[in-house]
Design an enzyme around this catalytic site. Structure first.
Site, short mmCIF file in Angstrom:
data_model
loop_
_atom_site.label_atom_id
_atom_site.label_comp_id
_atom_site.label_asym_id
_atom_site.label_seq_id
_atom_site.Cartn_x
_atom_site.Cartn_y
_atom_site.Cartn_z
CB SER A 118 5.94 -2.93 18.62
OG SER A 118 5.82 -2.21 17.41
CE LYS A 119 1.90 -4.82 20.57
NZ LYS A 119 1.65 -4.18 21.82
NE ARG A 120 5.52 0.75 15.52
CZ ARG A 120 6.67 1.07 14.97
NH1 ARG A 120 6.78 1.08 13.66
NH2 ARG A 120 7.71 1.36 15.72
#
Length: 473
Positions: free
Chosen positions: A238-240
């Site tokens: 995911s983005k993180r």
RNA sequence: GUCCCCAUCGUCUAGCCCGGUCCAGGACACCGGCCUUUCACGCCGGCGACAGGGGUUCGAAUCCCCUUGGGGACGCCA
């Protein structure tokens, strides 16, 4: 053997991410390898989240990667008539039925099932009611109460699902639109898809879809569920975890071929081979060596592969991609002999195209900026004779070649009784402004005689000026 | 909660299907060294894994079972 027909069906709710790119790649490679067909289909039935921008972004990323398609893109939203035709067939044959239960009612059923230690499920209340279509009815597929559905999967092997674990799932919403599982199956059947490689988050959908194939009397495709790509902490990417869309990697200076090489090796192997060019992959890719376990995305390895691909390409191939990154840092260069010469000197020392662009800056500057520390250490009066001789001798060269340059500096070494190391660093600073650069000779050659002389002269001037300044102080 | 999938160095993986050739091979990263006009490239070396426990077998990373751990799915999302 029948022609292999594969597909990639992204839903346009964002950009093309790493995982999607990899599945697309597997399908594309398999189609290419077998001389089959690869179809692109946009699954945009979730109209609330689907956007035109996403479609464009996905198509663009695919093109950048060099993944082309033989058919499509098809859009599911343009195929509702086809789905409805099949849904009617299913209802007529008794394989599906109308259901008037409200979402709230179904939620209660789910809670009841959970309370009994079962999976949350719809309980089949409307199954025998023989309801007619009306404004708020959905269509549900009648699933068997007993028995097993066995998914034959080429990567996971056989997996048995108890039919009792499946409820009568919705295939058509109350607004008349088709649901995912149905649309997919109808598309795959009507498009002739016979090989489906997808993420293993879909494995659970497969028995449901198999039931639709069965109800329609259609032949089953070959299924292959590949494990997901995880982030560095082993959770879903995911983005993180940093960049996850293909477009971002383009901006970071990765080559599409490196991206492809990395992605395909994440979950597929060909013995110990790590480096693959695209044609090599098409030839060697197979379904037998797809891995079964999830893998973590590792940027370091991508970087390493990228530098190998940069080294393996010709300056000519690298020029246009590099121009893009040069432009990003404000340098307008052209794909000409000069730039290709520049690239050649930078290839072994650039891990990304961004690195390369940064390393190339000094070549394109009219006046280089001397790094303060470097100038202080190397551009001192005692080097003046060396620089002056360099100018004189280089000016006198008939042929500006590596050989001639080597002769020039050998002569300077003799005359000044200095080792090459003592000469090279000041010269490097004079030419580039810094202490780090490609090798002296290749660099001078790439720069060209005129600019080389100009820059050394400027360094001489710089030393004289600062010497004056020091004297006055 | 229920169901499904997965399990070899920190990471990607080879080997597993068809047990012995594996005191487990390669690559990335890391650490040393060599090369060297800087930085790199390259080369050489080092570190480092069969999740745990039971079986089966003369012999198991490879076959079976359990445990643990991780992931996924259970929507009028896809």
């Amino acid at each position: 053997m029948d022609t292999i027909i594969t597909r990639f069906p992204p839903s346009p709710t964002g950009t093309l991410h790493i995982g999607g790119a990899r599945t697309a790649l597997f399908n594309w490679l398999y189609a290419k390898k077998t001389n089959g067909k690869f179809i692109l289909r946009i699954e945009d039935t979730d109209t609330a989240r689907s956007t035109k921008e996403s479609v464009d972004a996905i198509l663009e990323s695919l093109k950048w990667l060099g993944i082309d398609w033989d058919e499509g893109p098809y859009f599911q939203t343009e195929r509702y008539d086809i789905y409805n035709e099949y849904i009617e067939k299913l209802v007529e044959s008794g394989a599906a039925y109308y259901c008037s239960c409200t979402p709230d009612e179904v939620n209660v059923m789910r809670e009841e099932a959970k309370a009994r230690g079962l999976k949350p499920m719809y309980n089949g209340k409307c199954r025998q009611k023989n309801l007619k279509k009306s404004d708020n009815t959905v269509v549900r597929l009648k699933t068997p109460d007993s028995g097993v559905t066995i998914v034959k999967d080429i990567v996971k092997g056989d997996t048995a699902f108890q039919n009792s674990e499946m409820d009568d799932f919705i295939i058509q919403r109350s607004d008349g639109s088709a649901m995912y599982n149905l649309a997919v199956v109808i598309d795959d059947i009507t498009m002739g898809i016979n090989t489906i490689i997808r993420g293993d988050d879909h494995l659970i959908n497969t028995p449901k879809q198999m039931l639709i194939y069965k109800a329609l009397g259609a032949d089953l495709p070959v299924f292959g569920h590949v494990p997901m790509v995880l982030g560095s902490d082993k959770s879903r990417l995911s983005k993180r975890h940093g960049a996850m869309s293909v477009g971002e990697y383009e901006k970071m200076g990765f080559l599409p071929d490196a991206m492809i090489n990395y992605l395909v090796r994440l979950g597929w192997s060909h013995g110990d081979q790590e480096f693959f060019e695209k044609n090599d992959l098409i030839e060697k890719f197979d379904l037998e060596h797809l891995g079964r376990s999830a893998s973590m995305f590792d940027t370091d390895k991508l970087v390493s592969l990228n530098s190998k691909h940069i080294q393996n390409k010709s300056p000519e191939e690298l020029a246009d991609p590099l121009l893009f990154h040069l432009k990003n840092i404000g340098i307008n260069a052209r794909n000409d002999a000069f730039t290709q010469g520049v690239i050649e000197t930078l290839q072994p020392r650039s891990k990304t195209l961004v690195d390369m662009a940064q390393g190339a800056v000094f070549y394109y500057q009219d006046t280089v900026q001397f790094d303060e520390k470097a100038a202080k250490k190397f551009l001192k009066p005692d080097i003046l004779p060396v620089l002056q001789k360099s100018v004189d001798y280089i000016e006198g060269l008939e042929n500006y070649t590596q050989e001639e340059l080597e002769t020039v500096f050998k002569q300077i070494m003799d005359e000044t009784d200095l080792k090459f190391g003592k000469i090279a660093q000041p010269l490097r600073v004079a030419i580039t402004g810094t202490t780090v650069s490609p090798g002296i000779f290749e660099m001078l050659l790439a720069l060209g005689k005129e600019k080389t002389i100009l820059r050394i002269k400027r360094a001489i001037h710089f030393i004289s000026e600062s010497g004056l300044f020091q004297d006055n102080a």
